[in-house]
Design an enzyme around this catalytic site. Structure first.
Site, short mmCIF file in Angstrom:
data_model
loop_
_atom_site.label_atom_id
_atom_site.label_comp_id
_atom_site.label_asym_id
_atom_site.label_seq_id
_atom_site.Cartn_x
_atom_site.Cartn_y
_atom_site.Cartn_z
N LYS A 48 -16.04 -27.21 119.69
CA LYS A 48 -15.57 -28.45 119.08
C LYS A 48 -16.58 -28.92 118.05
O LYS A 48 -17.74 -29.19 118.38
CB LYS A 48 -15.35 -29.53 120.14
CG LYS A 48 -14.86 -30.86 119.58
CD LYS A 48 -14.47 -31.82 120.69
CE LYS A 48 -14.13 -33.20 120.16
NZ LYS A 48 -13.71 -34.13 121.23
N ASP B 152 -15.46 -35.26 127.96
CA ASP B 152 -16.48 -34.91 126.97
C ASP B 152 -17.81 -35.46 127.49
O ASP B 152 -18.07 -36.67 127.42
CB ASP B 152 -16.13 -35.51 125.61
CG ASP B 152 -15.00 -34.77 124.92
OD1 ASP B 152 -14.10 -34.25 125.62
OD2 ASP B 152 -15.00 -34.73 123.67
N LYS C 101 -19.61 -28.53 122.24
CA LYS C 101 -19.33 -29.54 121.21
C LYS C 101 -20.63 -29.93 120.53
O LYS C 101 -21.66 -30.12 121.18
CB LYS C 101 -18.66 -30.74 121.88
CG LYS C 101 -18.39 -31.93 120.98
CD LYS C 101 -17.65 -33.01 121.78
CE LYS C 101 -17.53 -34.31 121.01
NZ LYS C 101 -16.84 -35.36 121.79
#
Length: 256
Positions: free
Chosen positions: A197, A99, A162
């Site tokens: 996400k 991430d 995300k």
């Protein structure tokens, strides 16, 4: 109207159970890994500091739960050389997913050229690992900037877009989610598989349902799977398990 129990059952296998507290230690990570394998079903992944990747990998070795970690976190401002070292060390320790915080300040102030350059280097360094790109939509704020950051990430090879680190005042919002999901849909039209996400402030089943409904609307029924959609959350797990009749879950983690 979709029932809360249906939403909870959909959400559970999509959760990246997250703990990114300054106080985290090996024991806290071990407890997080225990929570990840719930009485109902395992979550998608645990997301922890790079320091704890090997511990999480060991604790989850007999499960299908993936191990994710964060790099260039939380400000998105580390030199590329440092970010690439973080990735290499995390992969050596067994991380399945990275991430990565995009240099969103560069998108805001300098049109995103440096962000795009670093993004390309990061994609290459991930060497096949799943790359979730954190855009920090709450700091980008303006729809045009969120869309620009999403384009940079998609063009740079992101596997997921995300919303947030969970470390700024504004996390996921439906408005930002719509922009990112539209980018995922457009990428699919060009033959690219890019997931989404939602991270930052999603703590109850009703909130999760709002994001699932958006994904169904924009990307189509059946698009949402653990390969295309995640919730970056810890508190959400307790709410989901309670709705499914498994109590509130054990232990406490925070962040996101």
């Amino acid at each position: 109207m979709t029932s809360d129990s249906t939403v909870a059952a959909r959400a559970l296998p999509l959760i990246d159970l997250t703990s990114l507290n300054d106080s985290d230690d090996a024991d806290a990570v071990a407890r997080l890994c225990e929570r990840a394998v719930t009485p109902a079903a395992p979550v998608a992944a645990v997301c922890i500091w790079p320091l704890f990747v090997a511990i999480a990998k060991s604790n989850l070795r007999d499960t299908n739960v993936r191990v994710a970690t964060v790099v260039n976190f939380p400000g998105g401002s580390f030199p590329t050389e440092k970010v690439l070292r973080q990735i290499a060390e995390a992969l050596d320790d067994g991380a399945d997913e990275i991430d990565y915080v995009l240099n969103y300040a560069d998108v805001i102030t300098l049109q995103g050229v440096k962000a795009a350059e670093q993004m390309a280097a990061v994609r290459a360094a991930c060497n096949g690992a799943t790359l979730k790109v954190i855009l920090e939509t709450g700091s980008l704020a303006k729809p045009a900037l969120i869309a620009k950051a999403a384009r940079i990430a998609v063009e740079g090879g992101a596997d997921f877009l995300k919303t947030s680190t969970g470390k700024v005042p504004v996390g996921a919002t439906p408005g930002a989610a719509r922009i990112l999901l539209e980018a995922c849909r457009d990428a699919a039209g060009q033959g690219r598989n890019v997931g989404f996400k939602a991270s930052g402030g999603i703590r109850d089943v009703q909130g999760a349902g709002e994001y699932l409904a958006l994904a169904d609307e924009i990307c189509g029924p059946g698009w949402v799977t653990p390969q295309t959609f995640r919730f970056g959350a810890s508190g959400l797990l307790d709410a989901v398990l309670a709705e499914l009749g498994h109590g509130a879950g054990a232990g406490n983690s925070s962040s996101y």
